[in-house]
Design an enzyme around this catalytic site. Sequence first.
Site, PDB file in Angstrom:
ATOM      1  N   SER A 577     -29.222  13.552 -79.798  1.00 17.03           N
ATOM      2  CA  SER A 577     -30.021  12.927 -78.747  1.00 17.03           C
ATOM      3  C   SER A 577     -30.959  11.908 -79.366  1.00 17.03           C
ATOM      4  O   SER A 577     -31.390  12.050 -80.526  1.00 17.03           O
ATOM      5  CB  SER A 577     -30.835  13.974 -77.995  1.00 17.03           C
ATOM      6  OG  SER A 577     -31.770  13.370 -77.118  1.00 17.03           O
ATOM      7  N   TYR A 590     -36.965  21.143 -77.367  1.00 15.77           N
ATOM      8  CA  TYR A 590     -35.722  20.369 -77.309  1.00 15.77           C
ATOM      9  C   TYR A 590     -35.677  19.319 -78.423  1.00 15.77           C
ATOM     10  O   TYR A 590     -34.681  19.214 -79.148  1.00 15.77           O
ATOM     11  CB  TYR A 590     -35.613  19.701 -75.945  1.00 15.77           C
ATOM     12  CG  TYR A 590     -34.400  18.818 -75.774  1.00 15.77           C
ATOM     13  CD1 TYR A 590     -33.142  19.369 -75.564  1.00 15.77           C
ATOM     14  CD2 TYR A 590     -34.521  17.435 -75.830  1.00 15.77           C
ATOM     15  CE1 TYR A 590     -32.023  18.561 -75.410  1.00 15.77           C
ATOM     16  CE2 TYR A 590     -33.415  16.607 -75.678  1.00 15.77           C
ATOM     17  CZ  TYR A 590     -32.170  17.181 -75.474  1.00 15.77           C
ATOM     18  OH  TYR A 590     -31.068  16.376 -75.324  1.00 15.77           O
TER      19      TYR A 590
END
Length: 700
Positions: A577, A590
């Site tokens: 990501s 995250y």
Amino acid sequence: MTQTVAANRLENLWDDAKAASMSESEKLLYRSNLLGSDKRVTNYGGGNTSAKVMETDPLTGDQVEVLWVKGSGGDIGSMKMDGFATLYMDRLRALKGKYRGIEHEDEMVGYLPHCTFALNPRAASIDTPLHAYVPRKHVDHVHSDAIIAIAASVNSRELTAEIFGDEIGWLPWKKPGYELGLWLEKFATENPQAKGCVLESHGLFTWADDARDCYLTTLEIINKAAAWLEAKTADTAPFGGVKRPTLEPAQRREVAARLMPVIRGLISKERHKVGHFDDQPAVLEFVGSQMLETLAPLGTSCPDHFLRTKIRPLVVDFDPANPDLDKTIGGLADAVAAYRDDYAAYYDRCKHDDSPAMRDPNAVVYLVPGVGMITFALDKATARISGEFYVNAINVMRGASSVSTYQGLPEQEAFDIEYWLLEEAKLQRMPKPKSLAGRVALVTGGAGGIGAATAERFLREGACVMLADIDADALKEVHEGFAARHGKDVVRSVQMNVTDEHQVTGAYAAMAVEFGGIDILVSNAGIASSAPVEETSLALWNKNMDILSTGYFLVSREAFKNFRAQDIGGSVIFVASKNGLAASPNASAYCTAKAAEIHLARCLALEGAGAGIRVNVVNPDAVLRGSRIWEGEWLDQRASTYGTDKEGLEEMYRQRSMLKRSVLPEDIAEGAYFFASDLSAKSTGNILNVDAGNVQAFTR
């Protein structure tokens, strides 16, 4: 109509009502599909059918006789009307005047296009003369196991006469071609009472002047041979009885899962191969029998069998009574090398001055006592079909060795078919393989937007794909969609939680059995969470770390084990990501887990480089469409973080990017494909941002 038949007999599936409205050419297709629907009649791509039909000449308007015959490379079970070649019969008869004798019969193939009716683009096969010159309207040529068992026996002529009398004739072995067509014509003309002919070491021809009668004759003759064989072998132990025990199903798959990646690596140095495992009763009976070592080296008899399965199989040195799998694996390299040397010697013994260069010298079929049969080919469908052909050969050997002595094709005859210049020309016409042909990929999170798009991209490029996902319902839906679009052979699925070590190892074992190993791992399974750090519970933190860090470790570790067993390199792609490089508010768990992913990839790139294992990262950002991690709470949380609503979030992300463009699952799939393919053969340890531009995520 359907009729009741004895067990193991072919059933009459002809429907008079359905056939009543059909033209003669449509009846030919109907008959062909019925015959090809049962592998006891003929194997995939094997055999051919024909009909001589009166048609209107498109140029003169006259009625002319036209031969409809299965075209080159077709399959009678699945073909459509466009699978038939059509040729003027008067021109085919005129070809006899061009024939210069058996030494020149191959040149006759070059004349077949001059006989084409109505500019039909379907190429006529080498078997066209075998149908053209039989003086009957309808002709079937099939490779029934029961018939070939008779045809492959040492005394096949006597057995044919014993079973059929003068109803069915017999011709000695002759390579398919123009000369054999003339032989069949001569036999049928001189024996008008005959319904067909057995070709030694090859198969069965049957004929009639009506489509339905031809179909029924083919069934009748095969059933008669099957009944005779059953009666003769009722009290006979197949293959001389049992020599080795058969392992339990779970043990068989465990052994196959260990053997297949090693074999695959040994035979995939030039081009990647895909594997298939078969442990059906017929196979287990043969590989555990007294006659395995006697019959296996003889190879197959029918040319169709031989072309699919090579000169002979490789029998793996494994004793199921005292299994020592490590010893067997340790001996595979020498066994494979010995097979290659033996094949090269066969080529040198049999080659002609104009023979094509030696092709891949590796075995196609690997027989493992007590375990089953493994086949390898350049694609999954061919590996499976090659196994089916060898099962046909096993059935033939069973029958022939029970009533007589089985004989394979003489070595020189086998070579002359394998390296036939006409066969070589057919191979040269094959399309260039796709960029991922022969490659096997595992995609975790395969039922989600990015995972499914990546799998779709790989499948389009010829890869086989194992989809893994924790969501069983979504996985089933995606799997079925891929199977419908790309074929059932190339896609498999397994429900898997990437944080469960046992499930991960089980998925790799399943993939080894289904495809032979792995070349590409796309580690994509994920979740997303959003919360201020003071509201981030330990459970939420651990969940992110378990799935996005530990999960990536577990699937990568197993991939590395398999890559090293194969020793042909590999490619690992982490779908991480933008947040692994650029901090984001209210997403510490995250972002930290994604950063761990990226650093794990760097570490693995260092460890794998020496073995040709490449590890790279694709960094998406804000891929909303089709992504399940954006469903529910996460979507609400991110919308709240940025002060917008659900509908405005995608637009917000688009405007935030430097390029002002939305990022879609297909965009991430392109990045994954780049790292999976040879386009990036010299890239490892890299990060590819697919985020429409984010200065915070610049890697340098």
